[in-house]
Design an enzyme around this catalytic site. Structure first.
Site, PDB file in Angstrom:
ATOM      1  N   GLU A 140      25.061  30.686  23.350  1.00  0.00           N
ATOM      2  CA  GLU A 140      23.858  29.958  23.781  1.00  0.00           C
ATOM      3  C   GLU A 140      22.621  30.847  23.639  1.00  0.00           C
ATOM      4  OE1 GLU A 140      23.753  26.868  24.768  1.00  0.00           O
ATOM      5  OE2 GLU A 140      25.772  26.381  25.479  1.00  0.00           O
ATOM      6  N   ASN A 198      21.991  16.056  23.863  1.00  0.00           N
ATOM      7  CA  ASN A 198      21.508  16.740  25.059  1.00  0.00           C
ATOM      8  C   ASN A 198      20.023  16.475  25.228  1.00  0.00           C
ATOM      9  OD1 ASN A 198      20.480  18.707  26.859  1.00  0.00           O
ATOM     10  ND2 ASN A 198      20.481  20.241  25.230  1.00  0.00           N
ATOM     11  N   ARG A 208      10.743  20.196  21.544  1.00  0.00           N
ATOM     12  CA  ARG A 208      11.119  19.225  20.515  1.00  0.00           C
ATOM     13  C   ARG A 208      10.785  17.798  20.942  1.00  0.00           C
ATOM     14  NH1 ARG A 208      17.762  19.724  20.508  1.00  0.00           N
ATOM     15  NH2 ARG A 208      18.176  18.281  22.210  1.00  0.00           N
ATOM     16  N   TYR A 258      18.263  31.808  16.421  1.00  0.00           N
ATOM     17  CA  TYR A 258      18.963  30.663  17.023  1.00  0.00           C
ATOM     18  C   TYR A 258      18.819  29.457  16.096  1.00  0.00           C
ATOM     19  CZ  TYR A 258      20.956  27.576  20.520  1.00  0.00           C
ATOM     20  OH  TYR A 258      21.764  26.677  21.177  1.00  0.00           O
ATOM     21  N   LYS A 262      23.155  22.648  13.745  1.00  0.00           N
ATOM     22  CA  LYS A 262      22.233  21.535  13.513  1.00  0.00           C
ATOM     23  C   LYS A 262      21.654  21.546  12.106  1.00  0.00           C
ATOM     24  CE  LYS A 262      20.844  20.833  18.267  1.00  0.00           C
ATOM     25  NZ  LYS A 262      21.542  21.987  18.893  1.00  0.00           N
TER      26      LYS A 262
END
Ligand SMILES: *[C@@H]1O[C@H](CO)[C@@H](O)[C@H](O)[C@H]1NC(C)=O
Ligand SMILES: *[C@@H]1O[C@H](CO)[C@@H](O)[C@H](O)[C@H]1NC(C)=O
Length: 370
Positions: A140, A198, A208, A258, A262
């Site tokens: 994470e 999420n 976002r 990160y 995706k």
């Protein structure tokens, strides 16, 4: 696999195993025969016995030479067969186990950060054998990391998406010498899609969401996922993504390196990712500049929308976003979220087999958060 008690756990085991078999089957079907493993290429070293064992398929001879890597807990209980490391990534140079009875013999122990109790009561026992190294596994971003006290100077190696981790974990595009001329862009019936599972504000998704709310004023976006009404079955996940011209590959929080599954998903299935995350330069460390669109390439959401609408009308310009496929092969997408940790665990196995040096991971949080 560890012993499980009770019929429900047993059933769960069967379901997980079946799911694994099906998903691996799908992956195999999609990507056969070009065996694409996202892991670092193995460089043979003639003097090493471990490598000798690897180059010779009968591993029994040197089996005891392989370092024992103990997975202390299964991350998120996402189990898989350790033999998948060999099957999919040709990684077979350590002895992976989840059998805690081997603790005293384990060369390395992988500890999953999120599973550690706040009072550290479920860590492996101390004192640890003097030769043993502990590996901190965490995928994470800092925004979504609990600062559990007492871990600062406990580990030897870090296993993370960060490039400066001791063991970096990442899906990778692989180069190919012989150009691939066969790629066909999948049929498209949607312009922009986004699958969002999420939407929890505490995970950092605000950036976002703010961008998205502005963006959707200027262009139609087809939304899917748990966070919205239209739930997507896992069977439909990648075919749906492939049917969109553009896919919003928006990270939940913005941190260096990160850059997650995706972006790998759309690249793999033949969709142009529109990314929101660290700066373009950081993406270009891992994927070619002309394979994606970065929201920061535009002064605002409106101009990005206008650019996508223009590309929608210009086939040639759109096709240019797939030129990279001639000389690069993407990693297969993760079919299930439950496969999230396979790559990390296999990568750790390969790494520790080739790096036996003494190491301490001091001031873990200072490194991770600063
Ligand atoms: C692998 O190693 C074993 C034992 O050293 C040897 O008998 C066997 O012929 C080898 N196989 C191959 C394919 O090299
Ligand atoms: C691993 O790290 C711990 C904590 O920093 C240290 O005490 C130990 O000596 C290290 N062991 C090895 C084998 O690297």
């Amino acid at each position: 696999m560890a012993n499980t008690n009770g019929p429900s756990l047993f059933r769960l085991g069967i379901i997980i195993t079946l799911a694994g078999v099906i998903s691996l089957g799908i992956m195999f079907f999609w990507f056969s025969p070009s065996k694409n493993c996202p892991l670092p290429v193995f460089i043979p070293d003639r003097n090493s016995e471990i490598n000798f064992a690897k180059s010779n398929n009968s591993v029994t001879e040197n089996a005891e030479e392989k370092p024992i890597v103990l997975l202390w807990v299964w991350p998120e209980n996402d189990r898989f067969e350790f033999s998948d490391c060999k099957k999919f990534c040709d990684i077979d140079n350590c002895h992976l186990t989840d059998d805690r009875a081997l603790y005293n013999d384990a060369d390395d122990v992988i500890v999953f950060h999120k599973a550690i109790n706040w009072d550290l009561s479920n860590l492996p026992p101390s004192p640890r054998p003097p030769f043993q190294r502990w590996i901190w596994l965490h995928l994470e971003s800092p925004t979504n990391t609990k600062r559990i006290p007492g871990l600062e100077n406990l580990f030897n190696l870090t296993l993370s998406y960060r490039q400066d981790a001791d063991i970096p974990v990442r899906m990778r595009l692989m180069t190919r010498k012989k150009p691939n001329e066969d790629f066909v862009i999948p049929k498209k019936d949607k312009l922009v899609c986004w699958i969002v599972s999420n939407n929890d504000p505490s995970t950092g998704v605000d950036t976002r969401n703010v961008f998205y709310r502005e963006f959707r004023k200027y262009i139609q976006v087809t939304l899917f996922g748990k966070a919205y009404a239209k739930f997507l079955d896992y069977n439909d996940y990648y075919p749906t993504m492939a049917s969109c011209k553009f896919y919003l590959a928006f990270e939940n929080s913005i941190h260096k390196d990160y850059i997650t599954e995706k972006i790998n998903g759309p690249l793999a299935v033949g969709t142009v990712p529109v990314v929101l995350g660290p700066p373009r330069r950081n993406y270009e460390n891992f994927v070619p500049a002309e394979s994606f669109i970065h929201v920061n390439d535009f002064p605002d959401a409106k101009s990005l929308a206008e650019y996508l609408l223009q590309l929608d009308k210009d086939e040639d310009a759109y096709h240019k976003y797939f030129n990279w496929r001639k000389h690069l092969t993407p990693s297969p997408p993760l079919i299930f979220q439950t496969q999230e940790f396979n790559l990390a665990i296999c990568t750790a196995c390969d790494h520790v087999a080739r790096h036996r040096e003494y190491k301490e991971a001091h001031d873990l949080y200072e490194w991770y958060f600063n």
